[in-house]
Design an enzyme around this catalytic site. Structure first.
Site, PDB file in Angstrom:
ATOM      1  N   MET A  65       5.168  10.214  -3.813  1.00  0.00           N
ATOM      2  CA  MET A  65       4.819   8.826  -2.842  1.00  0.00           C
ATOM      3  C   MET A  65       5.464   9.391  -1.477  1.00  0.00           C
ATOM      4  O   MET A  65       6.345   9.831  -1.450  1.00  0.00           O
ATOM      5  CB  MET A  65       5.256   7.695  -3.151  1.00  0.00           C
ATOM      6  CG  MET A  65       5.171   6.371  -2.282  1.00  0.00           C
ATOM      7  SD  MET A  65       5.295   4.868  -3.126  1.00  0.00           S
ATOM      8  CE  MET A  65       6.911   4.536  -3.332  1.00  0.00           C
ATOM      9  N   ASP A 107      -2.658  -0.694   6.384  1.00  0.00           N
ATOM     10  CA  ASP A 107      -3.391  -0.919   4.979  1.00  0.00           C
ATOM     11  C   ASP A 107      -2.882  -2.006   4.375  1.00  0.00           C
ATOM     12  O   ASP A 107      -3.595  -2.979   3.970  1.00  0.00           O
ATOM     13  CB  ASP A 107      -3.600   0.113   4.142  1.00  0.00           C
ATOM     14  CG  ASP A 107      -4.495   1.339   4.961  1.00  0.00           C
ATOM     15  OD1 ASP A 107      -4.902   1.230   6.140  1.00  0.00           O
ATOM     16  OD2 ASP A 107      -4.775   2.554   4.261  1.00  0.00           O
ATOM     17  N   HIS A 141      -5.511   4.260   6.169  1.00  0.00           N
ATOM     18  CA  HIS A 141      -4.734   5.123   5.333  1.00  0.00           C
ATOM     19  C   HIS A 141      -3.147   5.429   5.894  1.00  0.00           C
ATOM     20  O   HIS A 141      -2.552   6.460   5.628  1.00  0.00           O
ATOM     21  CB  HIS A 141      -5.288   6.525   5.038  1.00  0.00           C
ATOM     22  CG  HIS A 141      -6.523   6.098   4.228  1.00  0.00           C
ATOM     23  ND1 HIS A 141      -6.599   5.918   2.907  1.00  0.00           N
ATOM     24  CD2 HIS A 141      -7.977   6.381   4.548  1.00  0.00           C
ATOM     25  CE1 HIS A 141      -7.829   5.724   2.141  1.00  0.00           C
ATOM     26  NE2 HIS A 141      -8.657   5.832   3.397  1.00  0.00           N
ATOM     27  N   ASP A 174       0.779  -1.359  -0.008  1.00  0.00           N
ATOM     28  CA  ASP A 174      -0.234  -0.117  -0.182  1.00  0.00           C
ATOM     29  C   ASP A 174       0.757   1.485  -0.068  1.00  0.00           C
ATOM     30  O   ASP A 174       2.066   1.253   0.797  1.00  0.00           O
ATOM     31  CB  ASP A 174      -0.996   0.021   1.305  1.00  0.00           C
ATOM     32  CG  ASP A 174      -1.863   1.178   1.155  1.00  0.00           C
ATOM     33  OD1 ASP A 174      -3.038   0.993   0.597  1.00  0.00           O
ATOM     34  OD2 ASP A 174      -1.828   2.044   1.811  1.00  0.00           O
TER      35      ASP A 174
END
Length: 197
Positions: free
Chosen positions: A28, A179, A174, A15
């Site tokens: 990211m 996750d 999140h 994730d």
């Protein structure tokens, strides 16, 4: 040249958290992964996804960001500018971790949905390390897996439409590692599920 036969795969739930819709202009910021299990000719064998994990928070690579996307993760860009891992270092460490936990098996990136996470992960791997331990297509989309087993069109699928027993009891927070662990449990349940009665 004869291609080597791959007889088993290591399934890694991955994730990512990002501050925009695409890599390059956007960054990211979080990368989490957990070993979900392995598959071979006999089927899928689940692993405890909390046993082998990877997590890094990354320094942003640009000044652009979408405030709504950033708000989803709750990560602080200013903190990450000072404290986040350099992307090249973090992605090299991730590649080493993937090879270590795969131990002779072909690694497969698994995500829900895989399309967003794979786009960032693959772009970052190529941009900052020059290679992907997953190759160019070694990803499995759990949303598609469910749609296929359930006999549903992909656009009809959401976690809220799945039978509750397939879902992890963990919340979707999140936080990339949380996750990834949650999604690893979903993958194990989907792999064992024969489909609707």
């Amino acid at each position: 040249m004869v291609a080597q036969s791959v007889t088993s795969g290591r399934d890694l739930s991955v994730d990512i958290e990002a501050d925009g819709p695409i890599p390059g202009p956007y960054s990211m910021l979080g990368l989490g992964a957990a070993v979900a299990g392995f598959h071979d000719a006999q089927g899928f064998t689940a692993a405890d996804p909390q046993q082998q994990t990877f997590y890094r928070e990354l320094r942003p690579i640009s000044e652009e960001f979408d405030p709504q996307a950033l708000a989803v993760s709750g990560l602080d860009r200013e903190r990450l500018k000072a404290e986040g891992s350099e992307p090249g270092v973090a992605l090299a460490e991730f590649g080493d971790w993937v090879r270590e936990v795969s131990a002779g098996r072909q690694p497969v990136m698994c995500g829900y949905p895989a399309s967003y996470d794979w786009t960032f992960l693959y772009w970052y791997l190529i941009r900052f390390t020059g290679a992907s331990p997953f190759g160019h297509s070694g990803c499995l989309d759990m949303k598609t897996l469910y749609a296929t087993k359930a006999g549903l069109p992909l656009r009809a699928v959401a976690k809220r439409t799945m039978p509750p027993h397939l879902l992890s009891e963990r919340p979707h927070s999140h936080h990339a590692l949380d996750d990834a662990v949650e999604q690893a449990e979903l993958l194990a349940n989907l792999m064992a599920w024969p489909g609707p009665a």
